[in-house]
Design an enzyme around this catalytic site. Structure first.
Site, PDB file in Angstrom:
ATOM      1  N   LYS A   1       0.765  -1.031  -0.146  1.00 33.33           N
ATOM      2  CA  LYS A   1       0.022   0.165   0.134  1.00 33.33           C
ATOM      3  C   LYS A   1       0.989   1.264  -0.125  1.00 33.33           C
ATOM      4  O   LYS A   1       0.363   2.335  -0.449  1.00 33.33           O
ATOM      5  CB  LYS A   1      -0.943   0.165   1.186  1.00 33.33           C
ATOM      6  CG  LYS A   1      -1.468  -1.291   1.407  1.00 33.33           C
ATOM      7  CD  LYS A   1      -2.808  -1.701   0.461  1.00 33.33           C
ATOM      8  CE  LYS A   1      -3.651  -2.688   0.765  1.00 33.33           C
ATOM      9  NZ  LYS A   1      -4.806  -2.770  -0.086  1.00 33.33           N
TER      10      LYS A   1
HETATM   11  C1  PLP Z   1      -0.870  -7.773   2.378  1.00 29.84           C
HETATM   12  C2  PLP Z   1      -2.077  -7.761   1.565  1.00 29.84           C
HETATM   13  N1  PLP Z   1      -1.960  -8.574   0.496  1.00 29.84           N
HETATM   14  C3  PLP Z   1      -3.034  -8.465  -0.336  1.00 29.84           C
HETATM   15  C4  PLP Z   1      -3.867  -7.857  -0.461  1.00 29.84           C
HETATM   16  C5  PLP Z   1      -5.198  -7.699  -1.295  1.00 29.84           C
HETATM   17  O1  PLP Z   1      -4.850  -6.743  -2.422  1.00 29.84           O
HETATM   18  P1  PLP Z   1      -6.278  -6.023  -3.214  1.00 29.84           P
HETATM   19  O2  PLP Z   1      -7.279  -5.478  -1.994  1.00 29.84           O
HETATM   20  O3  PLP Z   1      -5.689  -4.917  -3.776  1.00 29.84           O
HETATM   21  O4  PLP Z   1      -6.731  -7.137  -3.779  1.00 29.84           O
HETATM   22  C6  PLP Z   1      -4.190  -6.798   0.743  1.00 29.84           C
HETATM   23  C7  PLP Z   1      -5.303  -5.683   1.091  1.00 29.84           C
HETATM   24  O5  PLP Z   1      -5.680  -5.398   0.018  1.00 29.84           O
HETATM   25  C8  PLP Z   1      -3.005  -6.597   1.568  1.00 29.84           C
HETATM   26  O6  PLP Z   1      -3.010  -5.722   2.495  1.00 29.84           O
HETATM   27  N1  LIG Z   2      -6.336  -4.970   2.293  1.00 32.96           N
HETATM   28  C1  LIG Z   2      -6.783  -3.630   2.348  1.00 32.96           C
HETATM   29  C2  LIG Z   2      -8.213  -3.448   2.302  1.00 32.96           C
HETATM   30  C3  LIG Z   2      -8.537  -2.129   1.621  1.00 32.96           C
HETATM   31  O1  LIG Z   2      -7.919  -2.171   0.405  1.00 32.96           O
HETATM   32  P1  LIG Z   2      -7.757  -0.888  -0.454  1.00 32.96           P
HETATM   33  O2  LIG Z   2      -6.802  -1.460  -1.560  1.00 32.96           O
HETATM   34  O3  LIG Z   2      -9.080  -0.631  -1.114  1.00 32.96           O
HETATM   35  O4  LIG Z   2      -7.385   0.097   0.246  1.00 32.96           O
HETATM   36  C4  LIG Z   2      -6.299  -3.090   3.497  1.00 32.96           C
HETATM   37  O5  LIG Z   2      -5.014  -3.618   4.252  1.00 32.96           O
HETATM   38  O6  LIG Z   2      -6.670  -2.341   4.212  1.00 32.96           O
END
Ligand code: PLP
Ligand SMILES: N[C@@H](CCOP(=O)(O)O)C(=O)O
Length: 462
Positions: free
Chosen positions: A112
């Protein structure tokens, strides 16, 4: 660049307005009206370039003239200077034609940071220019929250409210949020799950009266700028492994689907991608939809990969919009059906998705076994989310000859439970976080009710 809603009934916006909002007024998500496309030579020329240079070239078409080049380059440089690896997102080889793209070298140890370091700076830039204040509301299953706080907390123009599901994130994840004691940062534990928190955030975009005219801004991947910044590492990793001269494949631990949608967008922009593999934990709606056309909600389970404990996957809507030939009416009808009862995709869009996507899901027991097995075979200690990716990459890849790039989405130190269950002592936090478990925490606990959260935000914002 103009942006349109996936439900076809909201006004078109430019980049600045898309950045400074969240959901479209018709409940949809914004996407570019037309995507830029890179030529073979443009892609080839990005190989070997620094991450910041690739980031500028990939994102420039999306921001257009809304920000001058020198300023934009400066924001990009500053964002990625916070990463602890010179390559920003290095790739390591796991085995023959299998690579791990490490996205966890940023300040909060998850992918993120790649988007939220930049998003915070972009928001501050535009709000300063407008002399405006904004309120951020974000929902997190653990990683977005701390990355958003870290990216935005230095802005005098922003108050940040982050909702996490009470007792459903790891201790490190919670503390990374709740030990930031800045005046403009507010953490709220919701007595519910991530879907409840996300619904409250979306509900707040739909009815903003509680803010009395102050701008509400999203930091979740409903904000297009999050997707834009995540496209970059797909291009960067691929061109450094031989694209566009050869195809590559990606496996992505997925839930809210912003990450994989960014990769899909890169492929629509000309990156030659043979296959995308969706990896899920036991919350397997994305896998069920693709494998057996079962687009139905099931109870949200608490797993060892808590950041992927999501059932209502926001960005799947963006993929459906493309799969349904950008027909907003059909997307709206499908998602309305999904909210009420089980839904199925029509034959043609499903076939389109199956041509480029495969999927696999992994239970908690499987996650533990894969962490052990991957360490024994590769020497890499995977976090539980990345473990789902490692498994899915091996299970569902279309061939052994196309390089497979599995995205490592978080550092194992954030998820001690899974690491200890797999037989390890744990993974060390970096020195800057060594005292994290002793720091003072502050957060509110609220019922999972829109009115309670809105009242809290209205009372605490500046
Ligand atoms: C460590 C981790 N892996 C995978 C995901 C999944 O990613 P996405 O929500 O973009 O599919 C998330 C949160 O969204 C995450 O925090
Ligand atoms: N896995 C995410 C959930 C939110 O996802 P986002 O990509 O829409 O911000 C988290 O760790 O908060």
């Amino acid at each position: 660049m103009r942006y349109i809603s996936t439900r076809g009934a909201a006004p078109e916006l430019d980049f600045e307005d898309v950045l400074l909002t969240g959901l479209a007024s018709d409940g949809g998500l914004y996407v570019p009206k037309t995507l830029p496309r890179f030529s073979h030579d443009e892609l080839a020329d990005m190989a070997g370039k620094p991450y910041s240079e690739v980031a500028f070239r990939v994102m420039k078409p999306f921001v257009g003239d809304s920000i001058d080049d020198a300023t934009f380059r400066g924001l990009i440089e500053d964002s990625y200077a916070t990463f602890k690896h010179d390559a920003v997102v290095p790739s390591v080889q796991l085995g023959p034609n299998h690579y791990l793209l490490e996205l966890f070298h940023g300040p909060t140890l998850a992918f993120k940071d790649v988007a939220l370091q930049l998003l915070g700076r972009l928001l501050d830039h535009f709000l300063t220019r407008r002399n405006e204040k904004g309120v951020i509301m974000g929902a997190t299953s653990g990683d977005t929250g701390s990355a958003a706080i870290e990216g935005c907390r230095h802005s005098d123009h922003l108050d940040i409210f982050i909702l996490h599901p009470y007792q459903r994130v790891s201790e490190v994840q919670r503390r990374q949020m709740t030990t930031v004691l800045s005046d403009n940062v507010f953490n709220v534990a919701i007595e519910g799950n991530f879907d409840d928190a996300q619904a409250i955030v979306k509900g707040s975009f739909a009815d903003q009266q509680f803010l009395n005219g102050t701008r509400l801004i999203a930091v979740n991947s409903i904000n297009w700028a999050r997707i834009m910044a995540q496209i970059v590492y797909y291009v960067y990793a691929a061109v450094n492994l031989g694209a566009p001269h050869r195809e590559v494949s990606f496996t992505v631990p997925s839930a809210n689907f912003g990450n994989l949608y960014a990769g899909f967008t890169a492929s629509q922009m000309g990156l030659p991608v043979r296959q995308f593999v969706i990896a899920t934990n036991a919350n397997d709606i994305l896998h069920r939809t693709l494998a057996s056309n079962d687009f139905s909600k099931k109870e949200l389970l608490a797993t060892l990969a808590p950041s992927m404990d999501i059932v209502v996957s926001s960005n799947f809507e963006r993929l459906l919009f493309d799969a349904y030939d950008r027909d907003g009416d059909q997307v709206r009808a499908l998602l309305e059906q999904f909210q009420q009862e089980p839904a199925v995709l029509a034959e043609a869009p499903l076939a389109r998705l199956r041509a480029q996507f495969a999927s696999a899901s992994l239970s908690d027991d499987g996650i533990i076994e894969v962490i052990k097995d991957a360490f024994a075979r590769t020497g890499e200690l995977l976090d539980p989310h990345t473990a789902t990716g490692f498994y899915a990459a091996e299970k569902a890849r279309a061939d052994q000859t196309t390089p497979m790039i599995t995205l490592a989405t978080a550092h194992p130190a954030k998820f001690e439970d899974a690491i200890v269950k797999a037989g390890f002592d744990g993974a060390a936090l970096p020195p800057s976080m060594a005292d994290l478990l002793e720091r003072e925490e502050q957060y509110a606990v609220l019922p999972a009710e829109l009115s309670a959260v809105q009242a809290y935000v209205a009372e605490h914002r500046h």
